[in-house]
Design an enzyme around this catalytic site. Sequence first.
Site, short mmCIF file in Angstrom:
data_model
loop_
_atom_site.label_atom_id
_atom_site.label_comp_id
_atom_site.label_asym_id
_atom_site.label_seq_id
_atom_site.Cartn_x
_atom_site.Cartn_y
_atom_site.Cartn_z
N GLY A 8 38.20 39.54 38.24
CA GLY A 8 38.01 40.66 37.30
C GLY A 8 36.62 40.63 36.69
N GLY A 11 35.16 43.76 34.90
CA GLY A 11 35.91 44.36 33.79
C GLY A 11 35.18 44.17 32.47
N GLN A 12 35.90 44.45 31.37
CA GLN A 12 35.26 44.44 30.05
C GLN A 12 34.70 43.07 29.69
OE1 GLN A 12 37.57 44.61 26.49
NE2 GLN A 12 35.94 45.53 25.29
N ASP A 34 35.89 40.78 42.32
CA ASP A 34 36.57 41.95 41.76
C ASP A 34 37.07 42.78 42.94
OD1 ASP A 34 36.29 43.31 38.66
OD2 ASP A 34 36.98 44.62 40.27
N ILE A 35 37.92 43.74 42.63
CA ILE A 35 38.49 44.55 43.71
C ILE A 35 37.52 45.65 44.17
CG2 ILE A 35 39.67 46.29 42.27
CD1 ILE A 35 42.18 45.68 44.15
N TYR A 142 53.01 44.18 28.62
CA TYR A 142 51.78 43.38 28.49
C TYR A 142 52.07 42.09 27.72
CZ TYR A 142 46.86 42.55 27.07
OH TYR A 142 45.61 42.03 26.83
N LYS A 146 51.91 38.21 28.80
CA LYS A 146 51.03 37.24 28.12
C LYS A 146 51.81 36.00 27.70
CE LYS A 146 47.03 39.20 28.50
NZ LYS A 146 46.11 38.67 29.51
C1 AKB Z 1 44.63 45.70 24.40
O1 AKB Z 1 44.51 46.47 23.43
O2 AKB Z 1 45.49 45.83 25.27
C2 AKB Z 1 43.73 44.49 24.45
C3 AKB Z 1 44.32 43.32 23.77
C4 AKB Z 1 44.32 43.22 22.30
O3 AKB Z 1 44.84 42.46 24.42
N1 AKB Z 1 42.45 44.81 23.88
#
Ligand code: AKB
Length: 315
Positions: A8, A11-12, A34-35, A142, A146
């Site tokens: 990645g 990415g950011q 990266d892809i 998400y 995590k």
């Molecule tokens: C998001 O908003 O998904 C990310 C994070 C806080 O993990 N910036």
Amino acid sequence: MKRILITGALGQIGSELTLRLREIYGNDHVIATDIKVNPQKEAATSGPYEILDVTDGNRMVEIAKKYEVDTVMHLAALLSATAEANPVFAWNLNMGGLMNALETAREIGAQFFTPSSIGAFGPSTPKNGTPQDTIMRPTTMYGVNKVAGELLSDYYYHKFGVDTRGLRFPGLISYVAPPGGGTTDYAVEIYYEAVKNKKYKSFIDKGTYMDMMYMPDALNAIVNLMEADPAKLVHRNSFNVTAMSFDPEGVAAEIRKHIPEFELSYAVDPIRQRIADSWPNSLDSSAASEEWGFKAEYDLVSMTKDMLDKISKKI
Ligand code: AKB
């Protein structure tokens, strides 16, 4: 001298981390992947670059062996809002990619880093001064990724002795590469819109506090954590880190010190608002400070000045 594989890398975080690591360890010691095919970004052109889809574990191991890396930094992942819109794809990419990256690190005996997030917390987590060790019952895909990722990284440390380390990042703010699909993205957009149009319509509601950090502090945190003496680490996956906590009104008030006519209005996005409401208001990062000396240099005042300055020069 480390030899690092980054996934990645365009990415950011990766766009800046790759360049920062190349400054420290040398261009040839940092392998960006990266892809994206034929990218023109500096992270791809200033040193080795390989195309990699992180769901392809064999290719990841092949690249790691080709360059004889001793460190894997796995950044490729979908952020919170995108993951919420595509939960099955998010599980496959976020967890499949992480598993492949951990397996790569195990196979070649590499040190390992992957970011966690404030998204790992949920509505039953204490909201203010959120402790390092606390309730983690996220209600987003998400967040589930995590928490599972933190546990999996700890598992690889205990079971296989892989030197895994991680950070629970807050919203990261930068003028270099835009974030994509995150809940905290408003805090980057607001600066661009302030410079361009002197107004911004926020998709996050007033009074919604979230932790934030300026990218230079995030990059320092990664470098310092990876260089930290393992004997001092009580925790590994992952450390709370933060630099500031604000709501949209707070950042707008700071922007108005530089652009007095700046106007903030709201068009709240219910999906991203629900995600934000489930996250902490402010983290306690004392474990990171005690175990490896974490300290953020930028606060809202110094970050705002720098962001507005840099964006004005850029656009
Ligand atoms: C998001 O908003 O998904 C990310 C994070 C806080 O993990 N910036």
